[in-house]
Design a protein around this motif. Structure first.
Motif, PDB file in Angstrom:
ATOM      1  N   PRO A 186       0.712   3.816   2.390  1.00  0.00           N
ATOM      2  CA  PRO A 186       0.700   3.111   3.676  1.00  0.00           C
ATOM      3  C   PRO A 186      -0.665   2.512   3.986  1.00  0.00           C
ATOM      4  O   PRO A 186      -0.753   1.398   4.508  1.00  0.00           O
ATOM      5  CB  PRO A 186       1.050   4.206   4.684  1.00  0.00           C
TER       6      PRO A 186
ATOM      7  N   ALA B  24      -4.572  -4.142   2.087  1.00  0.00           N
ATOM      8  CA  ALA B  24      -4.286  -5.349   1.313  1.00  0.00           C
ATOM      9  C   ALA B  24      -4.483  -6.605   2.161  1.00  0.00           C
ATOM     10  O   ALA B  24      -4.588  -7.704   1.620  1.00  0.00           O
ATOM     11  CB  ALA B  24      -2.868  -5.307   0.763  1.00  0.00           C
ATOM     12  N   HIS B  25      -4.534  -6.454   3.488  1.00  0.00           N
ATOM     13  CA  HIS B  25      -4.751  -7.613   4.353  1.00  0.00           C
ATOM     14  C   HIS B  25      -6.174  -7.655   4.878  1.00  0.00           C
ATOM     15  O   HIS B  25      -6.457  -8.343   5.863  1.00  0.00           O
ATOM     16  CB  HIS B  25      -3.753  -7.599   5.501  1.00  0.00           C
TER      17      HIS B  25
ATOM     18  N   ALA C 109      -5.009  -3.805  -4.600  1.00  0.00           N
ATOM     19  CA  ALA C 109      -4.734  -3.901  -3.161  1.00  0.00           C
ATOM     20  C   ALA C 109      -6.008  -3.664  -2.355  1.00  0.00           C
ATOM     21  O   ALA C 109      -6.295  -4.389  -1.407  1.00  0.00           O
ATOM     22  CB  ALA C 109      -3.659  -2.897  -2.762  1.00  0.00           C
TER      23      ALA C 109
ATOM     24  N   ASN D  27      -1.132  -0.674   2.133  1.00  0.00           N
ATOM     25  CA  ASN D  27      -0.379  -1.783   2.731  1.00  0.00           C
ATOM     26  C   ASN D  27      -1.219  -2.487   3.784  1.00  0.00           C
ATOM     27  O   ASN D  27      -1.147  -3.711   3.929  1.00  0.00           O
ATOM     28  CB  ASN D  27       0.908  -1.269   3.372  1.00  0.00           C
ATOM     29  N   LEU D  28      -2.017  -1.724   4.521  1.00  0.00           N
ATOM     30  CA  LEU D  28      -2.879  -2.332   5.540  1.00  0.00           C
ATOM     31  C   LEU D  28      -4.128  -2.929   4.908  1.00  0.00           C
ATOM     32  O   LEU D  28      -4.513  -4.059   5.226  1.00  0.00           O
ATOM     33  CB  LEU D  28      -3.290  -1.288   6.580  1.00  0.00           C
TER      34      LEU D  28
ATOM     35  N   SER E 296       5.783  -6.140  -2.234  1.00  0.00           N
ATOM     36  CA  SER E 296       4.414  -5.629  -2.165  1.00  0.00           C
ATOM     37  C   SER E 296       4.246  -4.390  -1.296  1.00  0.00           C
ATOM     38  O   SER E 296       3.167  -4.161  -0.790  1.00  0.00           O
ATOM     39  CB  SER E 296       3.486  -6.724  -1.636  1.00  0.00           C
ATOM     40  N   ASP E 297       5.280  -3.588  -1.109  1.00  0.00           N
ATOM     41  CA  ASP E 297       5.108  -2.350  -0.349  1.00  0.00           C
ATOM     42  C   ASP E 297       4.511  -1.299  -1.274  1.00  0.00           C
ATOM     43  O   ASP E 297       5.162  -0.851  -2.220  1.00  0.00           O
ATOM     44  CB  ASP E 297       6.450  -1.885   0.203  1.00  0.00           C
TER      45      ASP E 297
END
Lengths: 339, 272
Positions: A219, A225-226, A91, A222-223, A280-281
């Motif tokens: 968390p 990963a973008h 990630a 999760n961010l 994908s969380d």
């Protein structure tokens, strides 16, 4: 495409997983060069839960306590460490091929710990962690294009670093006395030789604390990963989170390698399966990868112990046999993006 | 006091191929509900300016304030509650659902674990509805068209509940229908909620039609800013884009049209 696998998300999956996990655990405890019967196994388990187990309980109990159980616990811990590190690295670097082994981090940790052993250190763990951190930093430096890490370059840099550390290790082994070199070699290939409890328990506690810390980054991952810039604009202190993760991943890889050398591909395969099951969380992907990694390592070790019993196949060989075809599968799936 | 103000922002890249570029002394201010178009040729510093405004880059000197507070003094989370960016593309390596993606916009409002309160869910739902994504909220972002992806990015920015919205070429790669959809959406939030919008644009026509105010850049400096009609004049455009401009006026109105393509026509005629 609808909401992915809502059955799994509703919690039905968790029950199944626990069932699979405990089954794997029991099978691994039973299997080995000396097979323990089911009835006997349950008796021993029951007795040990009541705290009535001691050295007078018979040979099977002795094997269970001093050989089988520590080994299964160790396999589970190492599998959990490697798989969750793999999930975090994938990630963080937006790289589906990231894995502590493929990126050369395990190799660096192995070299570090062998050097530590040669220097006569009490525990090779700090050396392993240092080696892991150093190789990860070098791979990151080598794979940067205009400030951001490139997926293909990163794997190539990992291969280069891995070859380098492997050649140094081979050199050390060739210079060592023969019985020493055999044991180093076997450890390198990921042999899960039972550690005494006084070594095992501190390492396990350390691993669990580290894993807990890693899960807290869910968390943030999760961010991240973008992309780092996106994470920044969405309100994450991306720089701090990134370095925290890099450090933690290096530490956990170092720990895993200290336990038992290089076990390839656990960190590559299991995160992908976790994502397939639950989406994908990363708040879920990290613990789930840890769990699946533990199951895989425990089963691979059990297979390695029994397939050619009484001889042992190192667990790393078993996971590589499963993992390498999976690596090729991911490679084929991602090839358009990699070019 | 204006809602947001850039006060002589300067920046240069420390190393690498862009190190010869520097952004110098960019200042502007905006009120609630204002819309500013930022124009200029490639490499003029539009993107650098945008990245300074959303804190991806740190200015070498000068500051950017929102409601009087310098963005640099705020935590990353606080900054993200004030300024949101709609980037050109999304990088999705691991597929997430549209709803998950839009929910990321709530990170700056939530606790450290990123859990969602009923209010968070309400805001995400409303962002999804406004951008016409509600029906496909369970779809994976990797299965979307270009127009849908851009709407997801807008919805995510709206879920941040910002005071300032930054748009990076909002209409690039979209067909006219989707371009208009997106602009209408932004317009609605601007006029109804007083959202201030900074839009980096390549399309001079779009700026003339849409933006009341424009800022024209070249080589990292502001060439002109103010009312769009005063900024996007043939003289200035020719100077900035280094290409002859043809301006036509619509009969009986004040509307002007800029044309760069006539050079192509002239070339054709010359070659015949």
């Amino acid at each position: 495409m609808t909401r992915p696998r809502s059955f799994w998300k509703r919690g039905g999956g968790v029950g199944w997983l626990l069932l699979i996990g405990s089954a794997a655990f029991l099978v691994a405890l039973k299997m080995g060069s000396v097979s323990i019967g089911w009835r006997e196994l349950f008796t021993i388990l029951w007795q040990s839960l009541q705290g009535r187990l001691d050295s007078t309980s018979g040979r099977a109990a002795e094997i269970f306590i001093f050989i089988r159980l520590p080994r299964v616990l160790m396999a589970a811990t190492v599998g959990a460490l490697l798989a969750s590190v793999g999930a975090a690295l994938q990630a963080l670097f937006r790289n589906p091929l990231a894995d502590p082994y493929l990126l050369g981090i395990s190799g660096g940790a192995a070299l570090g710990s062998v050097i530590g052993l040669l220097l006569g250190a009490a525990s090779p763990a700090p050396y392993a962690c240092f080696g892991a951190a150093l190789t990860l930093l070098v791979v990151l430096m080598l794979s940067r294009i205009q400030g951001s890490p490139n997926v293909s370059l990163m794997v190539l840099a990992g291969v280069a670093i891995h070859s380098f550390t492997a050649s140094l290790l081979t050199f050390i082994i060739s210079q060592a006395r023969s019985h020493e070199s055999a044991s180093i070699l076997f450890w390198l290939l990921g042999s899960l030789t039972a550690l005494p409890y006084q070594t095992l328990i501190p390492l396990m506690v350390l691993s669990l604390v580290g894993l807990g810390a890693l899960f807290l980054f869910g968390p943030a991952l999760n961010l991240l990963a973008h992309g780092e810039e996106t994470a920044l604009t969405l309100g994450l202190n991306a720089e701090r989170a990134k370095w925290g993760l890099v450090l933690l991943c290096a530490l956990l890889t170092g720990l895993a390698v200290t336990f038992n050398g290089i076990i390839p591909f656990v960190g590559l395969v299991m995160p992908h399966i976790a994502r397939l099951l639950f989406g994908s969380d990363h708040r879920a992907v990290l613990p789930l990868s840890a769990f699946l990694g533990a199951v895989l390592a425990v089963l691979a070790d059990a297979v390695g112990r029994t397939l050619l019993a009484p001889q042992e196949i190192p667990v790393g060989v078993v996971t590589a046999m499963i993992g390498a075809p999976f690596f090729i599968y991911i490679l084929r799936r991602e090839r358009r993006k990699l070019l | 006091m204006s809602l947001l103000a850039a006060e002589s922002l300067s920046f240069s890249y420390p190393s690498g191929p862009a190190s010869s570029f520097s952004l110098q002394d960019v200042s502007f201010s905006m009120e609630k509900g204002d819309l500013l178009g930022v124009l200029g040729p490639n490499g003029s510093g539009k993107s650098t300016l945008l990245r300074l405004l959303c804190r991806v880059l740190k200015p070498r000197s000068g500051r950017f304030t929102v409601s009087g507070q310098s963005l640099e003094d705020l935590s990353q989370k606080c900054a993200a509650r004030r300024v949101a960016l709609v980037p050109q593309e999304m990088i999705s390596v691991f597929p997430v659902t549209v709803e998950q993606m839009v929910s990321l916009g709530r990170y700056s409002h939530g606790g450290w674990w990123g859990g969602h309160t009923p209010r968070d869910q309400e805001i995400v739902a409303s962002a999804l509805r406004q951008t016409d994504l509600w029906a496909i909220r369970d779809r994976l972002t990797t299965h979307l068209s270009g127009g849908e992806r851009r709407r997801v990015l807008l919805a995510r920015a709206l879920a941040q509940e910002p005071q300032v919205l930054l748009l990076d070429e909002p209409t690039a790669h979209l067909d006219p229908h989707h371009q208009m959809d997106l602009l209408h959406l932004v317009e609605k939030r601007r006029t109804e909620n007083g959202l201030a919008v900074v839009a980096v644009l390549h399309d001079v026509h779009l700026a003339m039609e849409w933006c009341p105010r424009s800022l024209l850049m070249k080589d990292g400096r502001v060439v002109a800013q103010g009312r769009t009609a005063d900024v996007l004049t043939p003289e200035l455009l020719e100077r900035v884009y280094e290409i002859p401009v043809e301006v036509t006026r619509e009969a009986g109105t004040d509307r002007k049209y800029v044309n760069f393509f006539h050079t192509l026509r002239n070339q054709e005629e010359a070659s015949q």
